[in-house]
Design a protein around this motif. Structure first.
Motif, short mmCIF file in Angstrom:
data_model
loop_
_atom_site.label_atom_id
_atom_site.label_comp_id
_atom_site.label_asym_id
_atom_site.label_seq_id
_atom_site.Cartn_x
_atom_site.Cartn_y
_atom_site.Cartn_z
N ILE A 272 -0.09 8.66 -0.81
CA ILE A 272 0.65 9.83 -1.71
C ILE A 272 0.05 10.75 -0.63
CG2 ILE A 272 0.94 11.12 -3.96
CD1 ILE A 272 0.87 8.28 -5.08
N THR B 274 2.48 0.03 4.56
CA THR B 274 1.89 1.43 3.50
C THR B 274 3.39 2.62 3.85
OG1 THR B 274 0.10 1.24 4.72
CG2 THR B 274 0.47 2.77 3.46
N LYS C 84 0.80 -1.05 -0.04
CA LYS C 84 0.02 0.14 -0.07
C LYS C 84 0.94 0.83 0.12
CE LYS C 84 -4.16 -1.71 2.30
NZ LYS C 84 -4.31 -2.03 3.79
N ALA C 85 0.60 2.34 -0.79
CA ALA C 85 1.22 3.49 -0.83
C ALA C 85 0.11 4.60 -0.32
CB ALA C 85 1.83 4.00 -2.48
N MET D 10 2.62 2.70 -9.72
CA MET D 10 2.53 2.33 -8.28
C MET D 10 1.53 1.41 -8.65
SD MET D 10 4.55 4.28 -5.12
CE MET D 10 3.46 5.58 -5.76
N GLN D 11 0.02 1.97 -8.33
CA GLN D 11 -0.91 0.97 -8.89
C GLN D 11 -0.81 -0.05 -10.28
OE1 GLN D 11 -4.66 3.22 -10.44
NE2 GLN D 11 -5.05 3.20 -8.39
N VAL E 114 -3.34 2.06 -3.69
CA VAL E 114 -2.40 3.43 -3.54
C VAL E 114 -3.54 4.10 -3.08
CG1 VAL E 114 -1.71 5.76 -5.02
CG2 VAL E 114 -1.34 3.72 -5.94
N ALA F 16 -7.90 3.25 -5.83
CA ALA F 16 -7.67 5.09 -4.75
C ALA F 16 -8.92 5.08 -4.11
CB ALA F 16 -6.58 5.37 -5.34
N GLY G 282 1.75 7.75 -8.52
CA GLY G 282 0.70 6.75 -8.24
C GLY G 282 0.21 6.07 -9.00
N THR H 64 0.67 -2.57 -6.81
CA THR H 64 0.08 -1.36 -5.44
C THR H 64 -1.01 -0.60 -4.95
OG1 THR H 64 2.38 -1.05 -5.61
CG2 THR H 64 0.96 0.36 -3.63
#
Length: 145
Positions: free
Chosen positions: A33, A140, A30-31, A53-54, A60, A100, A50, A58
């Motif tokens: 931002i 995260t 998980k991220a 990464m997605q 996001v 997201a 983002g 991941t």
């Protein structure tokens, strides 16, 4: 001589196994931002990263604070950024379509002339305890722009 090569090969494999395991451990689940910059290029790059990464799997989430909160407004129509000719808010909406969540900081609306009705569809207002939970979760990684 052949035994030495076999031994070296086996020994090398044993040493390499932990490195392969570490590479998989570096994948973040998980991220979060956090964007507070008013710079369109900075906002755009946050959304580009983002989305990248997605695309890698991941999950996001995005938190928009200060001037970046304007991305969440229906009335915001920024200029397109090269080379893809898309706006930061278009890239943000792509993140939303990918799963997201996008929220404005809890301080954004009370300190602006906007109400919750001015926010784009699907954009919420962050609850500090939930954001704090995300920020401190072991799986995260937090990125700030």
């Amino acid at each position: 001589m052949k035994a030495n090569k076999l031994t070296a090969l086996l020994f090398g494999s044993i040493l390499a196994a932990p490195l392969a395991s570490q590479a998989n451990d570096n994948q973040i689940d998980k991220a979060l931002i956090i964007v507070n910059s008013g710079s369109l290029q900075t906002q755009g790059m946050a959304m580009v990263l983002g989305n990248a990464m997605q695309d890698k799997g991941t999950h996001v989430d995005v938190l928009l604070c200060d001037k970046a909160g304007d991305l969440a407004l229906n009335a915001t129509n920024n200029k397109q950024l090269k080379p893809k000719n898309v706006t930061p808010e278009q890239m943000m909406m792509k993140l939303q379509k990918g799963g997201a969540s996008v929220n404005v900081c809890a301080l954004y609306l009370p300190n602006s002339s906007h109400s919750k009705d001015a926010l784009r569809e699907g954009v919420g207002v962050a609850a500090p305890p939930e954001i704090a939970q995300q920020m401190t979760a072991k799986n995260t990684r937090v990125f700030s722009f």
